[in-house]
Design an enzyme around this catalytic site. Sequence first.
Site, mmCIF file in Angstrom:
data_model
loop_
_atom_site.group_PDB
_atom_site.id
_atom_site.type_symbol
_atom_site.label_atom_id
_atom_site.label_comp_id
_atom_site.label_asym_id
_atom_site.label_seq_id
_atom_site.Cartn_x
_atom_site.Cartn_y
_atom_site.Cartn_z
ATOM 1 N N ASP A 1 0.743 -1.220 0.055
ATOM 2 C CA ASP A 1 0.041 0.038 -0.115
ATOM 3 C C ASP A 1 0.774 1.278 0.112
ATOM 4 O O ASP A 1 1.649 1.344 0.870
ATOM 5 C CB ASP A 1 -0.871 0.184 1.320
ATOM 6 C CG ASP A 1 -1.575 -1.173 1.705
ATOM 7 O OD1 ASP A 1 -1.645 -2.097 0.736
ATOM 8 O OD2 ASP A 1 -2.220 -0.899 2.788
ATOM 9 N N SER B 1 -0.349 0.202 7.434
ATOM 10 C CA SER B 1 -0.711 1.543 6.655
ATOM 11 C C SER B 1 -1.202 2.529 7.781
ATOM 12 O O SER B 1 -1.693 2.293 8.589
ATOM 13 C CB SER B 1 -1.698 1.014 5.632
ATOM 14 O OG SER B 1 -1.074 0.302 4.597
ATOM 15 N N GLU C 1 -10.248 -2.451 4.345
ATOM 16 C CA GLU C 1 -8.847 -1.971 4.734
ATOM 17 C C GLU C 1 -8.751 -0.503 4.083
ATOM 18 O O GLU C 1 -9.548 0.032 3.155
ATOM 19 C CB GLU C 1 -7.913 -2.715 4.106
ATOM 20 C CG GLU C 1 -7.974 -4.159 4.577
ATOM 21 C CD GLU C 1 -6.940 -5.211 4.053
ATOM 22 O OE1 GLU C 1 -6.291 -6.073 4.815
ATOM 23 O OE2 GLU C 1 -6.776 -5.172 2.890
HETATM 24 C C1 FRU Z 1 -3.750 -3.593 2.751
HETATM 25 C C2 FRU Z 1 -3.140 -4.224 4.219
HETATM 26 C C3 FRU Z 1 -3.481 -3.121 5.202
HETATM 27 C C4 FRU Z 1 -2.349 -3.265 6.085
HETATM 28 C C5 FRU Z 1 -1.151 -3.568 5.134
HETATM 29 C C6 FRU Z 1 -0.192 -4.258 5.876
HETATM 30 O O1 FRU Z 1 -3.409 -4.016 1.456
HETATM 31 O O2 FRU Z 1 -3.393 -5.343 4.419
HETATM 32 O O3 FRU Z 1 -4.954 -3.135 5.837
HETATM 33 O O4 FRU Z 1 -2.210 -2.067 7.107
HETATM 34 O O5 FRU Z 1 -1.671 -3.982 4.152
HETATM 35 O O6 FRU Z 1 0.971 -4.264 5.235
#
Ligand code: FRU
Length: 513
Positions: free
Chosen positions: A55, A112, A236
């Site tokens: 992300d 994230s 997310e």
């Molecule tokens: C989304 C996610 C988020 C998390 C991050 C972990 O792709 O799963 O929810 O914070 O990636 O790398």
Amino acid sequence: MKNKFIIQLLIIFGLLPCCENNENISEAYRNPKNFMNEKWRPQIHFSPVTKWMNDPNGLVYFNGEFHLFYQHNPQGSVWGPMHWGHAISKDLVHWQHLPIALYPDSLGTIFSGSAVADIFNTSGFGHDGKIPLVAIYTNHSHKKESHGDIDFQTQSIAYSLDNGRSWTKYKGNPVIKNPGIKDFRDPKVIWYEAEEKWIMALAVKDRVSFYSSPDLKHWTFESDFGSGIDHGGVVECPDLFPIKTTDGIEKWVLLVSLNPGAPNGGSGTKYYIGDFDGKEFVSDNPVEKELWLDYGKDNYAGVTWSNVPGNGTSRLFIGWMSNWEYATLVPTEKWRGANTLPRQLILDGSQEDGYFLAGTVIDSINKIAGNWEYIDGKSHVLKAFPAYQLKIDLESSDSSSFKILLSNSVNNQVEITFDLSQGMLSLDRSKSGKVDFHKSFSQRVTAPLYFGKIHRVELFVDQTSIELFVNNGRIQMTNIVFPETLLNQISISKTDHIKIVSAKVRGLKSIWN
Ligand code: FRU
């Protein structure tokens, strides 16, 4: 070997921040150009110099720089202990890689989150007139998780007084403790002008929770949105922002990434249009109504930049160009992951069937563009550029159909079909080159063409991606591919009920030279 194993364990159990002195990685950051010409390396898209990226995080514009932080495992080309990688850009086209910004700590790895410019110094982190940049992120404690606890995700903050080059974590972290919920992450914070307070959108299981704060340190729960969204996965990376529609009305948009639950399988991002009163978000469309930001397989966890000057009629967006179904298996080895091209989102109110979020590639892409070449015949070969843009203006009817075939000299190919009689757009990447790393990769990707005629189709084609925009971003469709060489041969075929007004292509130069 044995040592490495012990270090891994220490990192996972939160006892050691990883990699501060890793020589290889430093070399990559010192001389990124040496790393940006490998096979399958995107030439007009951001990708990490080495190792894993997912992300985009901490998107903030400050002092003439667009900051892009990202989920990064500097130790491997698969997901692992998350750090915040960092890059900056002055034009959203050319990127400068910077050293890792946030390392794991005793509260966990760094998942994230977002970043804001605390202009009024509400946090008190600023001094000597310096405006603090504040990052708000999730700490994920692998240690707690491995003990079987469920409260392993908490929200923390860090600040920078030197344009994001160095960060200090707040001593009072976490600023939001875990209330006993397993999925509790990805804080996206905005300044709510009307009441001069901060608002956080947080992904909580199957919903988005909103919190407010006067100072980024003390947070109060305000409300939940979307509980019960029936998508079979988790929510997310939400993003809530105000935006003025093209017909001048103030609305709010909530982006929500879902994994799984996307229209073509795996992970994808939908959105809601509605109103927000500082406490609650109320959607105009029922939660079940499917408004997808992008119908392709590969645009996930995208969010928008904060603190961008402007009149509030657009937002700048970037997404992670992959899908959790196969992200860790895609056939690049030294690095894995790239972002979409940055896009400008507007809330278009010009059509009869209601508002929709339209996304187009930012104008500054012109900086790397060659001259337009018109496609007179049915096919065209683009030479001497690592990437290109194709633009077709047309007059269609309800019964038209047409195809764009992209191929290369070894006959890797991608076929894109616009079938207005069936109301269906589809992209077939089953013969696009390397496809056997996951069974779902060869499946046809489709989108409904529910809005009648098509008047414009635009494509941005890089070494490993095809970004498609129909009717100025009414439909966005992003898909990655792994051909032997660029798919630089373009052929267009059509039925009689359609007129191509103009078809042109222009090469795009590498952003790394
Ligand atoms: C989304 C996610 C988020 C998390 C991050 C972990 O792709 O799963 O929810 O914070 O990636 O790398």
